[in-house]
Design a protein around this motif. Structure first.
Motif, PDB file in Angstrom:
ATOM      1  N   THR A 179       4.656  -4.078   1.750  1.00  0.00           N
ATOM      2  CA  THR A 179       4.573  -4.641   3.087  1.00  0.00           C
ATOM      3  C   THR A 179       3.109  -4.979   3.342  1.00  0.00           C
ATOM      4  O   THR A 179       2.204  -4.293   2.856  1.00  0.00           O
ATOM      5  N   VAL A 180       2.883  -6.042   4.093  1.00  0.00           N
ATOM      6  CA  VAL A 180       1.524  -6.412   4.469  1.00  0.00           C
ATOM      7  C   VAL A 180       1.488  -6.514   5.987  1.00  0.00           C
ATOM      8  O   VAL A 180       2.338  -7.174   6.599  1.00  0.00           O
TER       9      VAL A 180
ATOM     10  N   ILE B 171      -3.632  -4.904   5.740  1.00  0.00           N
ATOM     11  CA  ILE B 171      -3.350  -3.681   4.973  1.00  0.00           C
ATOM     12  C   ILE B 171      -2.074  -3.929   4.176  1.00  0.00           C
ATOM     13  O   ILE B 171      -1.042  -4.290   4.761  1.00  0.00           O
ATOM     14  N   ALA B 172      -2.159  -3.757   2.864  1.00  0.00           N
ATOM     15  CA  ALA B 172      -0.977  -3.931   2.014  1.00  0.00           C
ATOM     16  C   ALA B 172      -0.597  -2.592   1.402  1.00  0.00           C
ATOM     17  O   ALA B 172      -1.442  -1.900   0.833  1.00  0.00           O
TER      18      ALA B 172
ATOM     19  N   THR C  93      -0.671  -7.195  -5.591  1.00  0.00           N
ATOM     20  CA  THR C  93      -1.604  -6.294  -6.276  1.00  0.00           C
ATOM     21  C   THR C  93      -1.342  -4.841  -5.901  1.00  0.00           C
ATOM     22  O   THR C  93      -1.386  -3.944  -6.762  1.00  0.00           O
ATOM     23  N   ALA C  94      -1.046  -4.588  -4.626  1.00  0.00           N
ATOM     24  CA  ALA C  94      -0.709  -3.222  -4.215  1.00  0.00           C
ATOM     25  C   ALA C  94       0.548  -2.734  -4.949  1.00  0.00           C
ATOM     26  O   ALA C  94       0.616  -1.591  -5.425  1.00  0.00           O
ATOM     27  N   ALA C  95       1.533  -3.624  -5.070  1.00  0.00           N
ATOM     28  CA  ALA C  95       2.772  -3.267  -5.768  1.00  0.00           C
ATOM     29  C   ALA C  95       2.514  -3.045  -7.260  1.00  0.00           C
ATOM     30  O   ALA C  95       3.062  -2.125  -7.872  1.00  0.00           O
ATOM     31  N   GLY C  96       1.665  -3.881  -7.831  1.00  0.00           N
ATOM     32  CA  GLY C  96       1.352  -3.744  -9.255  1.00  0.00           C
ATOM     33  C   GLY C  96       0.641  -2.430  -9.552  1.00  0.00           C
ATOM     34  O   GLY C  96       0.949  -1.744 -10.539  1.00  0.00           O
TER      35      GLY C  96
ATOM     36  N   ILE D 212       6.871  -9.050   3.819  1.00  0.00           N
ATOM     37  CA  ILE D 212       7.468  -8.047   2.931  1.00  0.00           C
ATOM     38  C   ILE D 212       7.687  -8.705   1.568  1.00  0.00           C
ATOM     39  O   ILE D 212       7.950  -9.910   1.487  1.00  0.00           O
ATOM     40  N   LEU D 213       7.523  -7.897   0.530  1.00  0.00           N
ATOM     41  CA  LEU D 213       7.693  -8.411  -0.839  1.00  0.00           C
ATOM     42  C   LEU D 213       8.644  -7.501  -1.608  1.00  0.00           C
ATOM     43  O   LEU D 213       8.714  -6.296  -1.348  1.00  0.00           O
TER      44      LEU D 213
END
Lengths: 137, 137, 137, 137
Positions: free
Chosen positions: D115-116, D97-98, D62-65, D129-130
């Motif tokens: 990163t989370v 924290i993302a 969701t953070a990346a989106g 990591i994503l």
């Protein structure tokens, strides 16, 4: 069987110098499925004495890309947006067979998978699976 | 700087025939970070006239693998368990630089990333990022 | 059919609060294959009004993890080392079915895949495929 | 700082029921970078007693989106085409924290990473990591 499709894929394959470097050839072309074969040449080995992960990747990625191309117009080019490989066993044996398949054809994004197997004396052993996204341009 | 470490990595690199095929060389070796460089040779092109995705993959994967090796005992071998590549731009230019980094060293599993950039007249452009898992054996 | 195996997997499933939050249940357990089902609850929606990618991920990842668990001793725990999801269609419909499968069981690393389908009036539509690595501890 | 951008991202975030279920909130919004925070609620645990991989995935994805959304027109929706997560450590601690970042914005495809980290008594530990691809529609 669609001879025009197969002819088109084979013609495109011939323009990939990397595939010639690896001695790869097209085994079969169907709508949504392309099979490639290549030897494990000395020039493509890694430090363990087996085929380099990049050889296995090259075949799986290319088979998947051409499988995607079977869903696109003749003048479109396919490139890899992203692809992931899980390596299952060392690339050892007489030759590798990579089978690329289309999971979901889209207008621009095509989701694909591929499997790569190593053959020794006619016996197959899976060496990798891939899952990725191709883009038509 | 750890000269013994660099010497070990360079010696292992020399045993990778695939890296020699691509004309690749080791630029630098640090604990957890290895940088490789390679030209974009005619033998490694794809149908679009740019470097094949497998060339970019080969450099990124190998840089990441050697970065992982810097955390392992001298007699251990590193192989790729899995790795994913996102391609950002065509592999075009004078040469490619791949930087592999260790994100998390583990007893057996080592999580790595890599970036691959293409240089044209000294100007860099990122062409790929990779994220994967190496296994020490 | 292995009733002890199914009982063990169902007992472990019950300890996953996340699965209860999503209203998920175990449909079937075979050696190397576990099937889960879940509704698309209002609490799991994303901004498009469909199930959140994390719902689809949760089911696919968990099905794959339990499939891996069928190859491990009773007292071992399975955790995800890495997994990748390609989303094929919005998670919309009556419920989701996730099927996790073991591709290669190993002593510590187990390579898995999963597919997630959405059912509407009994008609299935694939919404995602996953490919990953589970670790037994 | 772009207050209109932050307001837009926060408004879109509020429509994600899944984020509310997990108790997540927006920490910060910059062009190309969005940070989210969430507790590790009992409803999101897995069998090991830590946060479920799907919780970590949900926040990172969701953070990346939303990071991708900062590059798109106000009326565009972002969905995940594909994303891969490598888990580095159990999701244990006070909260997660993302941080999602755009690596390459494109007209339709946006390559992202995330990163989370888990925080315990103010000390951070990376848990995942994503790396993925978002699509604007």
């Amino acid at each position: 069987m669609d001879q025009a499709l197969e002819k088109r894929i084979r013609a495109s394959f011939e323009t990939q110098a990397m595939m010639q470097t690896f001695g790869a050839e097209v085994v079969s072309v169907l709508q949504g499925e392309v099979v490639l074969r290549a030897p494990i040449l000395p020039l493509a080995l890694q430090h363990t004495g087996h085929g380099h992960a990049a050889l296995t990747f090259a075949l799986g990625d290319t088979a998947a890309g051409f499988a995607a191309a079977t869903y696109l117009p003749e003048d479109a080019a396919v490139v890899t947006a992203e692809i992931k490989i899980n390596l299952l066993a060392p690339a050892a044996g007489d030759h590798l067979i990579a089978t690329g398949r289309v999971i979901k054809p889209g207008r621009r994004l095509i989701v694909v998978t591929a499997t790569v197997a190593a053959y020794t004396d006619g016996v197959a052993r899976d060496v990798a699976i891939l899952q990725g996204t191709m883009v038509g341009t």
